[in-house]
Design a protein around this motif. Structure first.
Motif, mmCIF file in Angstrom:
data_model
loop_
_atom_site.group_PDB
_atom_site.id
_atom_site.type_symbol
_atom_site.label_atom_id
_atom_site.label_comp_id
_atom_site.label_asym_id
_atom_site.label_seq_id
_atom_site.Cartn_x
_atom_site.Cartn_y
_atom_site.Cartn_z
ATOM 1 N N HIS A 178 22.237 28.826 0.962
ATOM 2 C CA HIS A 178 23.507 28.861 0.238
ATOM 3 C C HIS A 178 24.076 27.472 -0.034
ATOM 4 N N CYS A 179 23.629 26.467 0.726
ATOM 5 C CA CYS A 179 24.164 25.115 0.551
ATOM 6 C C CYS A 179 23.338 24.273 -0.428
ATOM 7 N N ASP A 180 22.210 24.792 -0.904
ATOM 8 C CA ASP A 180 21.370 24.032 -1.836
ATOM 9 C C ASP A 180 21.891 24.163 -3.271
#
Length: 308
Positions: free
Chosen positions: A14-16
């Motif tokens: 989700h942080c990419d």
């Protein structure tokens, strides 16, 4: 929703950042896969991933086999992201079967493992290409949609194969318990400990027997035998008597002198020949050692005289 076939999903966290088209193309070209066998590469807005559809199931399984499950995605700005490869639409797992001879046919694996899910493909693993040894390792790889848990070992014909996949990676082949592998199994350690102790006791007993049979290790119930200087002198006298008995007595004084001189010359020549050029002190020390050995060996047949 329609069924997704022959498609691989590359999942981002989700942080990419979302990749652009150029980055996806470069990523696809870097994979161990034939671009001619690719039918489509696309994204789905609500899912954080890239999808790659192949023209055949064989081409898809080839990509699943020869690429790592955890891959590195390179962005154009130099940053990277870890992505995970998986089969889209079905939960395909790679099940490895160990300890089977090559004579066991693949259809036997299909028959036995088919009870636990849908078999997609069976392969025979080879040694890594960097070893330049194109030989099978004896490990079978099975791509299957696992429907129920597979035991850690199964019987194929008359042989037993050990099973490993993500669902049972923390199960022990030996005791079948969860949370550890065979090498760290408590039962294995408990079984090996008595064997180790017995081997150590055997080595200690052997060392004790070897030491007690030599002059340097004359020991009676743990106490060392002490040989006094007086006993050493007695031993020297015994050796001298033995030496004198070995010499043949001549019939006349003249012949005795010549015979003695001949013996001395012969002994000196023998000592020079074998490198025994000793002085009087070295000869006496050697005789002392022989005397101590003789007394020590005789003490093995009778109780010791002095114990410390």
């Amino acid at each position: 929703m329609c069924e997704v076939k022959n498609t691989i999903k590359f999942s981002f966290s989700h942080c990419d950042a979302k990749p652009n088209i150029g980055e996806i193309v470069n990523f696809a070209k870097a994979l161990d896969a034939n671009p001619a066998e690719m039918e489509a590469v696309y994204r789905i807005g609500e899912e954080r991933g890239v999808f790659m559809k192949f023209k055949s199931e064989e081409a898809m399984l080839h990509s699943l086999t020869f690429n790592s499950e955890d891959l590195i995605f390179h962005y154009a700005n130099g940053t990277t992201a870890k992505v995970r490869m998986s089969h889209a639409g079905e939960f395909i797992q790679y099940v490895r079967v160990y300890d089977l001879p090559p004579e066991v046919p693949d259809n036997e694996l299909d028959k036995v493992l088919g009870k636990y899910g849908k078999i997609k493909r069976i392969i025979r693993e080879k040694f890594p290409t960097d070893l330049c040894f194109e030989v099978y390792t004896g490990i079978r790889g099975v791509y299957m949609d696992v429907k129920k848990e597979i035991p850690t070992s199964l019987h194929f014909f008359n042989g037993k194969g050990n099973i490993f996949y993500d669902g049972n990676k923390d199960k022990c082949f030996l005791c079948k318990a969860d949370g550890h592998r065979k090498l760290s199994c408590p039962k294995r350690k408990a079984r090996k400990e008595p064997e180790k102790q017995l081997k150590e006791k055997g080595k200690q007993s052997e060392r004790k027997q070897n030491s007690s049979s030599t002059y340097a290790g004359v020991v009676v119930e743990g106490a060392s035998l002490v040989i006094s200087d007086q006993e050493t002198d007695m031993g020297l006298e015994m050796l001298n008597e033995d030496n004198e008995m070995d010499v043949t007595t001549p019939t006349t004084d003249e012949s005795s002198g010549e015979h003695a001189m001949g013996n001395d010359v012969q002994k000196q020549q023998q000592r020079s020949r074998f490198g025994f050029n000793e002085n009087e002190e070295q000869i006496r020390e050697r005789k002392k050692l022989r005397a101590r050995e003789k007394i020590a060996l005789s003490s093995l047949r009778s109780p010791p005289r002095k114990i410390i």
